[in-house]
Write an enzyme that holds these catalytic residues in place. Structure first.
Site, PDB file in Angstrom:
ATOM      1  N   GLU A 142       0.781  -1.327   0.118  1.00 49.66           N
ATOM      2  CA  GLU A 142      -0.093  -0.058   0.039  1.00 49.66           C
ATOM      3  C   GLU A 142       1.088   1.185   0.106  1.00 49.66           C
ATOM      4  OE1 GLU A 142      -3.950  -0.808   2.098  1.00 49.66           O
ATOM      5  OE2 GLU A 142      -2.358  -1.588   3.179  1.00 49.66           O
ATOM      6  N   GLU A 186      -3.543  -8.877   3.352  1.00 48.89           N
ATOM      7  CA  GLU A 186      -4.560  -8.752   4.892  1.00 48.89           C
ATOM      8  C   GLU A 186      -5.517  -9.555   5.114  1.00 48.89           C
ATOM      9  OE1 GLU A 186      -3.421  -6.152   2.794  1.00 48.89           O
ATOM     10  OE2 GLU A 186      -2.704  -4.559   3.525  1.00 48.89           O
TER      11      GLU A 186
HETATM   12  C1  LIG Z   1      -3.633   0.813  13.368  1.00 50.19           C
HETATM   13  C2  LIG Z   1      -4.583   1.531  14.020  1.00 50.19           C
HETATM   14  C3  LIG Z   1      -6.043   1.133  14.158  1.00 50.19           C
HETATM   15  C4  LIG Z   1      -7.062   2.033  13.834  1.00 50.19           C
HETATM   16  C5  LIG Z   1      -6.808   2.745  12.595  1.00 50.19           C
HETATM   17  C6  LIG Z   1      -7.482   2.393  11.375  1.00 50.19           C
HETATM   18  C7  LIG Z   1      -7.211   2.989  10.240  1.00 50.19           C
HETATM   19  C8  LIG Z   1      -6.572   2.274   9.230  1.00 50.19           C
HETATM   20  C9  LIG Z   1      -5.040   2.123   9.481  1.00 50.19           C
HETATM   21  C10 LIG Z   1      -4.390   1.247   8.225  1.00 50.19           C
HETATM   22  C11 LIG Z   1      -3.914  -0.083   8.655  1.00 50.19           C
HETATM   23  C12 LIG Z   1      -3.161  -0.582   7.742  1.00 50.19           C
HETATM   24  C13 LIG Z   1      -3.528  -1.970   7.524  1.00 50.19           C
HETATM   25  C14 LIG Z   1      -2.220  -2.546   6.932  1.00 50.19           C
HETATM   26  O1  LIG Z   1      -1.310  -2.271   6.679  1.00 50.19           O
HETATM   27  C15 LIG Z   1      -2.495  -4.174   7.282  1.00 50.19           C
HETATM   28  C16 LIG Z   1      -1.176  -4.770   7.210  1.00 50.19           C
HETATM   29  O2  LIG Z   1      -0.173  -4.574   6.519  1.00 50.19           O
HETATM   30  S1  LIG Z   1      -1.414  -6.321   7.785  1.00 50.19           S
HETATM   31  C17 LIG Z   1       0.089  -7.027   7.423  1.00 50.19           C
HETATM   32  C18 LIG Z   1       0.405  -7.707   6.065  1.00 50.19           C
HETATM   33  N1  LIG Z   1       1.601  -8.496   5.930  1.00 50.19           N
HETATM   34  C19 LIG Z   1       1.659  -9.545   5.599  1.00 50.19           C
HETATM   35  O3  LIG Z   1       0.567 -10.353   5.666  1.00 50.19           O
HETATM   36  C20 LIG Z   1       2.907 -10.515   5.458  1.00 50.19           C
HETATM   37  C21 LIG Z   1       3.133 -11.335   6.663  1.00 50.19           C
HETATM   38  N2  LIG Z   1       4.334 -12.001   6.622  1.00 50.19           N
HETATM   39  C22 LIG Z   1       4.667 -12.998   5.727  1.00 50.19           C
HETATM   40  O4  LIG Z   1       4.024 -13.272   4.907  1.00 50.19           O
HETATM   41  C23 LIG Z   1       5.999 -13.549   5.862  1.00 50.19           C
HETATM   42  O5  LIG Z   1       6.637 -13.256   7.169  1.00 50.19           O
HETATM   43  C24 LIG Z   1       7.288 -12.707   4.848  1.00 50.19           C
HETATM   44  C25 LIG Z   1       6.845 -13.128   3.525  1.00 50.19           C
HETATM   45  C26 LIG Z   1       7.127 -11.416   5.199  1.00 50.19           C
HETATM   46  C27 LIG Z   1       8.465 -13.325   5.302  1.00 50.19           C
HETATM   47  O6  LIG Z   1       8.550 -14.493   5.321  1.00 50.19           O
HETATM   48  P1  LIG Z   1       9.721 -15.310   5.934  1.00 50.19           P
HETATM   49  O7  LIG Z   1      10.877 -14.914   5.255  1.00 50.19           O
HETATM   50  O8  LIG Z   1       9.413 -16.862   5.961  1.00 50.19           O
HETATM   51  O9  LIG Z   1       9.726 -15.286   7.524  1.00 50.19           O
HETATM   52  P2  LIG Z   1       8.912 -15.626   8.623  1.00 50.19           P
HETATM   53  O10 LIG Z   1       7.400 -15.530   8.015  1.00 50.19           O
HETATM   54  O11 LIG Z   1       9.488 -16.502   9.546  1.00 50.19           O
HETATM   55  O12 LIG Z   1       8.826 -14.056   9.289  1.00 50.19           O
HETATM   56  C28 LIG Z   1      10.017 -13.544  10.115  1.00 50.19           C
HETATM   57  C29 LIG Z   1       9.521 -12.981  11.326  1.00 50.19           C
HETATM   58  O13 LIG Z   1       8.813 -11.852  11.058  1.00 50.19           O
HETATM   59  C30 LIG Z   1       7.686 -11.775  11.646  1.00 50.19           C
HETATM   60  N3  LIG Z   1       6.701 -11.250  10.916  1.00 50.19           N
HETATM   61  C31 LIG Z   1       6.421 -11.171   9.596  1.00 50.19           C
HETATM   62  N4  LIG Z   1       5.608 -10.475   9.156  1.00 50.19           N
HETATM   63  C32 LIG Z   1       5.468  -9.696   9.970  1.00 50.19           C
HETATM   64  C33 LIG Z   1       4.348  -8.550  10.228  1.00 50.19           C
HETATM   65  N5  LIG Z   1       3.786  -7.996   9.391  1.00 50.19           N
HETATM   66  N6  LIG Z   1       4.267  -7.886  11.452  1.00 50.19           N
HETATM   67  C34 LIG Z   1       5.010  -8.549  12.472  1.00 50.19           C
HETATM   68  N7  LIG Z   1       5.784  -9.618  12.311  1.00 50.19           N
HETATM   69  C35 LIG Z   1       5.929 -10.029  11.073  1.00 50.19           C
HETATM   70  C36 LIG Z   1       7.531 -13.498  11.947  1.00 50.19           C
HETATM   71  O14 LIG Z   1       6.304 -13.632  12.758  1.00 50.19           O
HETATM   72  C37 LIG Z   1       8.620 -13.897  12.161  1.00 50.19           C
HETATM   73  O15 LIG Z   1       9.067 -13.612  13.395  1.00 50.19           O
HETATM   74  P3  LIG Z   1       8.667 -14.630  14.675  1.00 50.19           P
HETATM   75  O16 LIG Z   1       9.084 -13.863  15.770  1.00 50.19           O
HETATM   76  O17 LIG Z   1       9.494 -15.769  14.084  1.00 50.19           O
HETATM   77  O18 LIG Z   1       7.445 -15.009  14.796  1.00 50.19           O
END
Ligand SMILES: CCCCCCCCCCCCCC(=O)CC(=O)SCCNC(=O)CCNC(=O)[C@H](O)C(C)(C)COP(=O)(O)OP(=O)(O)OC[C@H]1O[C@@H](n2cnc3c(N)ncnc32)[C@H](O)[C@@H]1OP(=O)(O)O
Ligand SMILES: NC(=O)C1=CN([C@@H]2O[C@H](COP(=O)(O)OP(=O)(O)OC[C@H]3O[C@@H](n4cnc5c(N)ncnc54)[C@H](O)[C@@H]3O)[C@@H](O)[C@H]2O)C=CC1
Length: 730
Positions: free
Chosen positions: A108, A128
């Site tokens: 985004e 999302e």
């Molecule tokens: C907020 C205010 C509330 C009210 C206001 C409302 C108004 C509107 C505001 C707008 C809101 C914005 C909405 C928004 O932006 C929503 C999002 O972006 S949701 C997140 C979307 N992202 C994803 O779905 C990606 C998720 N991650 C992945 O798919 C994979 O992790 C990735 C491909 C990135 C990497 O894969 P890989 O290399 O295999 O590593 P891991 O998967 O093992 O991840 C490593 C490590 O990182 C942690 N992690 C990954 N992504 C996130 C994340 N987005 N946030 C936090 N942590 C993340 C993952 O858990 C691993 O950590 P561990 O400790 O091992 O668990």
């Protein structure tokens, strides 16, 4: 955690830094806003490049902060949407350099930039919806304006992640580079300084709508309702896109936010986010002796063998080949070999076509070769062998004895058994430490789960190798301990039994399936059994002496050792009704191997006659009771599995169910679901069921469940500490 700036000539390069995936936490957003404003005001800066540290643009908003956010108060604070507005409105060109991933809020943010350059290996998506949300920072309004409604609808409602070459074809990114995306972006930024930006602002673009846009959106909702039964986020995403179609950009953004807030903090969003982190947590396996990724190095598998090319062997061979592993596939006779090789070749052809379409003919690695043979000696150089012959202990032992003498020292020997004793199989080999259960799920080339069943002697190297293989195969590996039926099928057994008892008591397969499908299961218990093959369970029951030649003479028809037993599935198998593979099971199919389940009058008549013959009184059971009757014993078995130390924690059970058994992800998994409806409710109902059915032991509430309720039902993340470790075998 910050957004850092450095200046290259007249270009300000802003780098998002928040390892490991540069998640856009509230602090990062504040920092980004400050730096953006700063460089916008700096007269020496003529253009801006936005990138992420360590070759990753951004994994999106920081999911971990969601549970700590109160939308009622935090909405007033700055959000990613504000950052995006500032970037988009900037009078200096802003170029996103997308490396690694730009997912969710990460994409985004990139969409709010005026230009997007991606590295050829980068991947982008609005994921999302998989977290029970919608893209709430302008994604639902910008993407349809950029790539058109149909393509945006597909990406936003499925959370599909696309590789950069596809993204460029779709028009999401402007160009792809094999070199440094940041260098390329700096170069572009310098080139476009001073050029008009209005046409580059997606918010100003008119939306191109196909003439039938309303029916397109309505049809999508119907399709998504069927595909993701009971899940709200997919439906709400469509409404946000409808807003993009019907409203000017600014009003669309307001609607998007309203819809986003309707999902944020919902139980479904909590469940999906729990499922996301549960998968990451189970990937970090550890054994009681402390072995884990750090202490045990996985071995690389270059050549693997599959023995038995039936339902499972075919899918396993395809799965391995898709991961560029060379496969040797062995069958028992010419006829089966030909049948198996034809099936594997056909699936591989379909998969090749899918891959080519998806990657749009961009150069990609080809699949590993598959060699078909009857000669077991061909296995002598295999690094790893997966046995997938009939579920019969004597046969499996015979095979493992042969493997022991043929395979090279150090080769890993795996069995795909659905629940036989791994230690007994390992005992006939010369290398019990290199034997393990690799329990794939049908269809094995598509299903994500790999249940890794550790035998008593399984070494940390084999666990580590197979867990690594699960990643290579793009599957979710979960390490569990060895017990009859392991974890997944152990929980499945009471669930299926309860469903079958309902048939004895007067219900039909259609009625029971409908309740479980409305709950969100991809398939109800009877459609699922038909798909898997009724003969699998039948063979297993014969192995355990519950039916067939090993059954003790004189055993009552509807009881085994004093416990309630239904012979209905055995009778179906004796009638040659094995499910889809024989064209008939609990349902009838259009052909042998057909997929469309239709009501079968034979089954209805058979059930009627059976009830009459055994003088079984029909019971009136409501839909709610059918659900509780089937699900609570499954959950109860989950608690027993934890008590026995067969799984490390409730997350392991939930990951198994979400990825292998069609459990609705928006309900988190059986253990999470129990925590959401409340453990006291589960306990009270189980007590009631057990009181009325003392001959069904799986209804007897587990000690752990009782103990947790006694302690005031602590949250799921505390259950592990309640377990203590004396029992834990993992
Ligand atoms: C907020 C205010 C509330 C009210 C206001 C409302 C108004 C509107 C505001 C707008 C809101 C914005 C909405 C928004 O932006 C929503 C999002 O972006 S949701 C997140 C979307 N992202 C994803 O779905 C990606 C998720 N991650 C992945 O798919 C994979 O992790 C990735 C491909 C990135 C990497 O894969 P890989 O290399 O295999 O590593 P891991 O998967 O093992 O991840 C490593 C490590 O990182 C942690 N992690 C990954 N992504 C996130 C994340 N987005 N946030 C936090 N942590 C993340 C993952 O858990 C691993 O950590 P561990 O400790 O091992 O668990
Ligand atoms: N079908 C399913 O949904 C699942 C099955 N499993 C397990 O996977 C194993 C295989 O099951 P399916 O594929 O469903 O069975 P299947 O009956 O479809 O295939 C078994 C294959 O093994 C071959 N075979 C038998 N003896 C052999 C020998 N000596 N040498 C080489 N090949 C031989 C047969 O010719 C047949 O093609 C079983 O242990 C089963 O419990 C595990 C998970 C799911």
């Amino acid at each position: 955690m910050a957004a850092l700036k450095h200046i290259v000539g007249s270009v300000a390069v802003i780098t998002i830094r928040n390892p490991p995936v540069n998640a856009l936490s509230p602090q990062v957003q504040v920092s980004l806003m400050e730096v953006l404003k700063d460089v916008t005001l700096d007269p020496s800066v003529k253009a801006i490049v936005l990138c992420g540290e360590n070759g990753k643009f951004s994994g999106g908003a920081d999911i971990r902060t969601f549970s700590k956010t109160d939308p009622k108060t935090d909405i007033k604070r700055m959000s990613l949407d504000d950052v995006n507005s500032v970037a988009e409105r900037s009078r200096k060109p802003v170029v996103a350099a997308v490396e690694g991933v730009a997912l969710g809020g990460g994409l985004e943010l990139a969409l709010a930039c005026h230009y997007r350059i991606a590295h050829v290996k980068a991947r982008v998506g609005l994921t999302e919806v998989l977290l029970g949300l919608l893209p709430g920072a302008g994604g639902t309004q910008r993407l349809p304006r950029l790539i058109g409604v149909p393509a945006a609808l597909d990406m936003i409602t499925t959370g599909k992640i696309v590789p950069a070459p596809v993204a460029v074809k779709l028009g999401i990114v402007d160009s792809v580079t094999e070199g440094s995306a940041v260098e390329e972006a700096i170069h572009l930024a310098q080139k476009v300084v001073g050029q008009p930006l209005e046409s580059r602002r997606i918010c100003s673009k008119p939306i191109q709508c196909p003439p039938n846009v309303d029916s397109l959106l309505n049809d999508a909702k119907v399709k998504l309702k069927k595909q993701f039964r009971g899940a709200e986020s997919h439906q709400v995403c469509v409404e946000a896109i409808r807003a993009a179609v019907q409203l000017p950009f600014a009003e669309g953004i307001v609607k998007e936010r309203e819809l986003f807030l309707s999902l944020f903090n919902s139980d479904q969003a909590k469940a999906c986010q729990y499922a996301f982190f549960a998968e990451r947590s189970v990937a970090k396996w550890t054994t009681p002796s402390g072995a884990n990724w750090k202490s045990a190095s996985p071995q690389t598998i270059r050549t693997a063998a599959v023995i038995g090319l039936g339902t499972m062997g075919q899918g396993i061979a395809v799965s391995l080949a898709k991961a560029q592993i060379q496969v040797i596939a062995v069958e028992q006779d010419e006829q089966q070999l030909e049948k198996g090789s034809k099936a594997v070749t056909a699936i591989l052809e379909r998969e090749t076509l899918k891959k080519q379409q998806f990657e749009l003919a961009h150069k990609s690695d080809s699949f590993g070769s598959v060699t078909f043979t009857l000669d077991f000696n061909a296995l002598k150089n295999a690094d790893l062998v997966i046995e997938a012959v009939y579920e019969n202990m004597a046969l499996k032992k015979e095979i493992f004895q042969r493997l022991s003498s043929i395979c090279k020292p150090g080769a890993f020997l795996c069995t795909n058994t659905s629940g036989l004793d791994i230690d007994e199989i390992a005992s006939v080999t010369d290398r019990p430490h290199l034997v393990i259960g690799t329990h794939f799920f049908s269809p094995a080339h598509l299903m994500k789960l790999l249940e890794v069943v550790r035998g008593y002697h399984s070494s940390s190297t084999i666990i580590s190798t197979v867990m690594n293989l699960s990643k290579v195969l793009n599957k979710v590996g979960v390490v569990v301990d060895n017990c009859p039926l392991f974890v997944g099928n152990r929980l499945l057994l009471p669930y299926i039994n309860q469903a079958v008892f309902l048939l004895e008591d007067g219900r039909t397969p259609e009625e029971v399936d409908q309740v479980l499908e409305e709950f969100g299961y991809a398939m109800g218990p009877f459609r699922m059994s038909d798909l898997a093959g009724l003969d699998i369970g039948w063979r297993s029951r014969m192995e355990f002496g519950l039916t067939g030649p090993k059954l003790l003479p004189g055993a009552p028809v509807r009881q085994r050792e004093g416990k309630r037993y239904s012979p209905l599935p055995d009778i179906l198998c004796e009638e040659g009704r094995f499910g889809q593979k024989s064209g008939k099971g609990w349902y009838q199919y259009e052909t042998v191997g057909g997929r469309n389940a239709a009501r079968d009058p034979w089954v209805h008549n058979f059930l009627h006659e059976y009830r009459r013959a055994h003088a079984i009184k029909q019971k009136n059971v409501s839909q709610g009771e059918i659900l509780e009757w089937c699900l609570y014993p499954l959950i109860n078995e989950g608690f027993k599995v934890l008590e026995d130390g067969i799984a490390s924690g409730p997350e392991d059970i939930d990951v198994i169910y979400n990825n292998g058994y069609g459990w609705p992800r928006h309900k988190g998994g059986p253990m999470f679901y129990a925590s959401m409806i409340g453990l006291p409710r589960v306990l009270v109902k189980l007590e009631e069921f057990y009181k009325n059915n003392p001959d069904i032991p799986s209804l007897k509430p587990s000690n752990l469940l009782k103990a947790l309720v006694k302690q005031g039902s602590p949250p799921l993340k505390e259950w592990r500490s309640q377990l203590g470790y004396p029992n834990s075998r993992l």
